[in-house]
Enzyme design. Structure first.
Site, PDB file in Angstrom:
ATOM      1  CG  HIS A 193      -1.882   0.980   1.378  1.00  0.00           C
ATOM      2  ND1 HIS A 193      -3.400   0.662   1.234  1.00  0.00           N
ATOM      3  CD2 HIS A 193      -1.945   2.368   1.166  1.00  0.00           C
ATOM      4  CE1 HIS A 193      -3.871   2.111   1.363  1.00  0.00           C
ATOM      5  NE2 HIS A 193      -3.060   2.805   1.062  1.00  0.00           N
ATOM      6  CG  HIS A 236      -1.484   6.686  -1.819  1.00  0.00           C
ATOM      7  ND1 HIS A 236      -2.710   6.987  -2.241  1.00  0.00           N
ATOM      8  CD2 HIS A 236      -1.475   6.232  -0.764  1.00  0.00           C
ATOM      9  CE1 HIS A 236      -3.390   6.348  -1.295  1.00  0.00           C
ATOM     10  NE2 HIS A 236      -2.905   5.861  -0.429  1.00  0.00           N
ATOM     11  CD  GLN A 241      -7.271  11.365  -1.227  1.00  0.00           C
ATOM     12  OE1 GLN A 241      -6.175  10.878  -1.399  1.00  0.00           O
ATOM     13  NE2 GLN A 241      -8.076  11.173  -0.133  1.00  0.00           N
ATOM     14  CG  HIS A 262      -7.792   4.191   0.834  1.00  0.00           C
ATOM     15  ND1 HIS A 262      -7.262   3.818  -0.328  1.00  0.00           N
ATOM     16  CD2 HIS A 262      -6.659   4.982   1.533  1.00  0.00           C
ATOM     17  CE1 HIS A 262      -6.136   4.143  -0.608  1.00  0.00           C
ATOM     18  NE2 HIS A 262      -5.771   4.628   0.628  1.00  0.00           N
ATOM     19  CD  GLU A 274      -6.350   6.701   5.958  1.00  0.00           C
ATOM     20  OE1 GLU A 274      -7.043   6.576   4.866  1.00  0.00           O
ATOM     21  OE2 GLU A 274      -5.261   6.948   6.351  1.00  0.00           O
ATOM     22  CG  ASP A 300      -0.942   5.132   3.537  1.00  0.00           C
ATOM     23  OD1 ASP A 300      -1.352   4.953   2.289  1.00  0.00           O
ATOM     24  OD2 ASP A 300      -1.630   5.420   4.464  1.00  0.00           O
TER      25      ASP A 300
HETATM   26 ZN   LIG Z   1      -3.501   5.075   1.331  1.00  0.00          ZN
END
Ligand SMILES: [Zn+2]
Length: 420
Positions: free
Chosen positions: A64, A66, A159, A217, A220, A316
């Site tokens: 995971h 980005h 997102q 996701h 979170e 992440d």
């Molecule tokens: Zn993430």
């Protein structure tokens, strides 16, 4: 005397062949594949390397990250509140100036950092809530460009929510047509709970229609009422997609009351999803609205692992609006998991190593492509360590990285002189 000859022989390996099997062996590699593993290979090779009893392991798996936002920390401004939501706002501004070159250059720089530290399999999210799909197109191009030395999976990640903006649904469909490997979602950030549920349903429909994996996701947030994990589990049970589905973060699970968590755990057993925790980021971003006691904001890693469910760990972020630190080193991630998830028992420390190797491979669905076994692609790393515990305790350096049968990285041992 055999006349067998290989491209490469690794002598005197302390091979971590499976999580519980350490063997003293030589490894013979030919044409990108592992051809032989034996206590002593009676063979010659174009190149021989003496591993001197160091730990030989399957590569690290970054399940995971980005890459599209990596290496942008401070652009256009620093995240002063340190919250997830300020991070999203800063990224919303930064992504206005994305270009293909900008994303490609930062993604490849980050992948190189990762590979130098033994990562050869990466799953990256690509933000698709921006009209030109610049981040996505760049990461798809990078996936091709780096395929000779690292395997990259790309997730279409909305997102700002699939329904947060009228155009986002079409952008997700476009991303699927362009060839992403995985469908993403962010149900807890949709405008309403109903939109969140609807988004999970939509993600499962797309995954089935386009034959893709799922990585959402999920929850979170510290809100103990954020309960989309049960929705993801329900769809996984109904569709039977279980092992192709991943719930990332699920930090709210750390805040659920035990009565609910206990019931949910039974559903998760039925669903057989994969889980990804991101301990560096979760401990940093979550708990920000708490006074004291402050929550750790990490999902129930230990309990999920004790239940035999597949849990992997991710970095992440690497130097982005959510986390200004990070180098891509998976042993940093495992080390943090040991602390934050209180995985300090001997078997638990070893399990944290497995979460950045075999279990990450399972999350990515790598199947037979992963592991140091005869007949498999020759991807492996050599660590200056004796076993999993030692590797995590010292965050051991990676001495060699072999990718697809060829030496990719060689690290000289650092030299220290004690003067008294
Ligand atoms: Zn993430």
């Amino acid at each position: 005397m055999s006349s067998q000859s290989y491209d490469l022989i690794l002598r005197h390996c302390r091979l971590l062949r499976s999580p519980d099997a350490l063997e003293s062996v030589d490894v013979g590699i030919q044409a990108g594949k592992i051809m032989a593993i034996a206590p002593h290979l009676e063979a010659t090779a174009q190149q021989e390397l003496d591993m001197q009893g160091q730990l030989v392991s399957p590569p690290f798996v970054e399940s995971h990250i980005h890459l599209d936002s990596a290496l942008t920390a401070g652009e256009p401004r620093w995240n002063e509140s340190g919250t997830l939501f300020e991070g999203i706002e800063i990224w919303r501004d930064r992504k206005q100036s994305l270009t293909l070159e900008d994303v490609k250059q930062r993604a490849i720089a980050t992948l190189k950092q990762q590979a130098m530290q033994g990562v050869l399999f990466v799953r990256s999210h690509a933000d698709v809530s921006e009209t030109n799909l610049t981040a996505l197109q760049a990461l798809l191009a990078v996936r091709e460009e780096v395929q000779d030395w690292i395997t990259l999976q790309v997730v279409a990640f909305p997102q700002d929510g699939i329904y947060g903006n009228p155009q986002n649904q079409a952008l997700m469909e476009e991303a699927l047509k362009l060839g992403v490997d995985v469908v993403g979602g962010i149900p807890h950030y949709e405008l309403t709970r109903e939109d969140g549920v609807r988004s999970v349903q939509q993600v499962f429909e797309w995954a089935q229609q386009y034959d893709r994996l799922i990585d959402i996701h999920c929850d979170e947030i510290d809100d103990d009422q954020s309960r989309f994990l049960e929705v993801v589990a329900a769809y996984a049970i109904r569709t039977g997609l279980g092992s192709r589905v991943t719930a990332s973060h699920t930090t709210a699970f750390g805040s659920y009351n035990n009565a609910y968590a206990y019931k949910l755990m039974g559903f998760l057993q039925r669903a057989q999803l994969n889980f990804i925790a991101n301990p560096l980021i979760n401990i940093t971003l979550q708990g920000r609205t708490d006074t004291y006691p402050k929550r750790r904001g990490v999902t129930r890693v230990k309990e999920l692992w004790q239940q035999g469910l597949n849990v992997s760990l991710g970095h992440d972020c690497v130097q982005d609006p959510w986390y200004s630190l990070g180098t891509g080193n998976m042993l940093d991630v495992a080390f943090m998991a040991v602390h934050v998830c209180q995985m300090t028992g001997m078997g638990e420390i070893d399990a944290c190593y497995d979460m950045v190797t075999w279990q990450g491979a399972k999350t990515l669905g790598l199947g037979d492509q992963y592991g140091v076994e005869v007949g498999k692609p020759a991807n492996l790393i050599v660590l200056a360590a004796s076993d999993r515990y030692d590797a995590i305790r010292r965050r051991a350096s990676v001495r060699y990285v072999i990718s697809q049968g060829r030496l990719l990285v060689e690290m000289e041992p650092t030299k220290m002189i004690w003067h008294r």
